[in-house]
Design a protein around this motif. Sequence first.
Motif: not given
Length: 463
Positions: A54-56, A77-78, A82-83, A107-110
């Motif tokens: 989560t931090a990453v 990578l993200v 995230a997964a 999962l929506a962040t990438p």
Amino acid sequence: MPTSADVLRVPAGAAALLLVASPAWADGGHGGHGAVPDDGWTTTAIRVVALLATAVVAGAALLRPRTGPPSRRLTVLVSVVAAVAAVGYLVAVDRVLVALALAAVALATPRALQHPRRSVASGAVLAAALATLTVGGSLAVVRDRVTSGVPLLREVDVAGERMPILVTPQRPGWNLVHAGDRPVSVGTSRDPASATSRMPGAPGTWRQVWLPPGRSRINVGSGGRTASITVDTGRGSAASPQLRTDGPECASATLGALVSGGAPPPCPADRLDTADAAALRATVGFLAGRGVRSVHLVADGSPRSRAAALAVREATARAGMKITTAGANRPVVLVSGWSKADAALRQMARGSLRGQGAYLAPWLLSAPLLAIPAAQMLPLRFSPRAPDPLRYAAELRARFPDETPTATGYAAWRGSREDDEPPRLYAASLVTFMPSRTPAQHTHTGTSWLPGGTITVATGPLA
């Protein structure tokens, strides 16, 4: 322009903080011993990985406006991180809606990396969730790994004080929650909190609560603060409705087994132990040898008590003795459970039940029963001052500080080991200490079976 390595360095400080704070989160916010899961290392590792992931992801999303168009390597990578975070939420967070919401944002962040505003928004949501999880664990209730359908012993931290809690039998329906000597409030989402209280003949305080099938939580309060523990009653049969009569004794046996690391035994009131039956017959023989021609018998409706009453009646018949009514001034033989024995002993102490001493069944060795002034005697195959009983008492107090030892708890703690000694009658008496100029040696209260009193051998081996 920052590289993907720079993005990973930014949340490093937060990651270090998480490594320190994650045991508390993995513990449900209770600070260590309150709700440690049964498979602690595996589950804690999953939770720590979820926090770090989560931090990453949050750091990558928040830095997006400064990095320009994301590279394919960074996006992949993200996406992978995230997964990992999403899977960690689903495994470690007990509230499904919270877990699904966090997983969806992660999962929506990438995809949001392509849009600066969306990227910052998703990063801010994850950062806020991360801070809440780390500081207080109040956003999500951590999944405590408990074995469903068996009694549960936990230590919770309430208002800075650690207190043990026993939930038994942890099955659907009515359950007993056992706390120490000082009352605490106990409740559930369906049952408003109220204080634990004394139960006849039993040490500590108790409250009866209704638990639904499957997972739920019990709230424990003291000093204006509240903590909670996760319970899992499973999908098996409902709990016995006889909790208010034999429940505390069953719980004492369960506690003895849990302290020794063994499996909780069946409720002792469900059957009469062969050794206890022999001890009761030997007690009748002792009374007959002293010229007693009749006794008063106190029993109840449990399977053990009915079998014990039959054994006493057969022994008295063989000895030419009779079972008298309550009005006769004769020795009182008690083969009931703790609750009815408590009532009978209090009647004897008040004088409303006349008797020449109370002869208790071995399972009635419980400090609250012996503290009633009624001239109690018990046929025991062990001395409460022997090394093993004292070790049981010490281990019991280490796990449940306010608890006093009981015969049924000791039998469960001992397990399959049998006492080969013949029964002897032991006398229980309260002790009044008088001031003295010379130091006196008394039994340490941490291992005493009768605080403020003594249990001493009164006869030789009974035939």
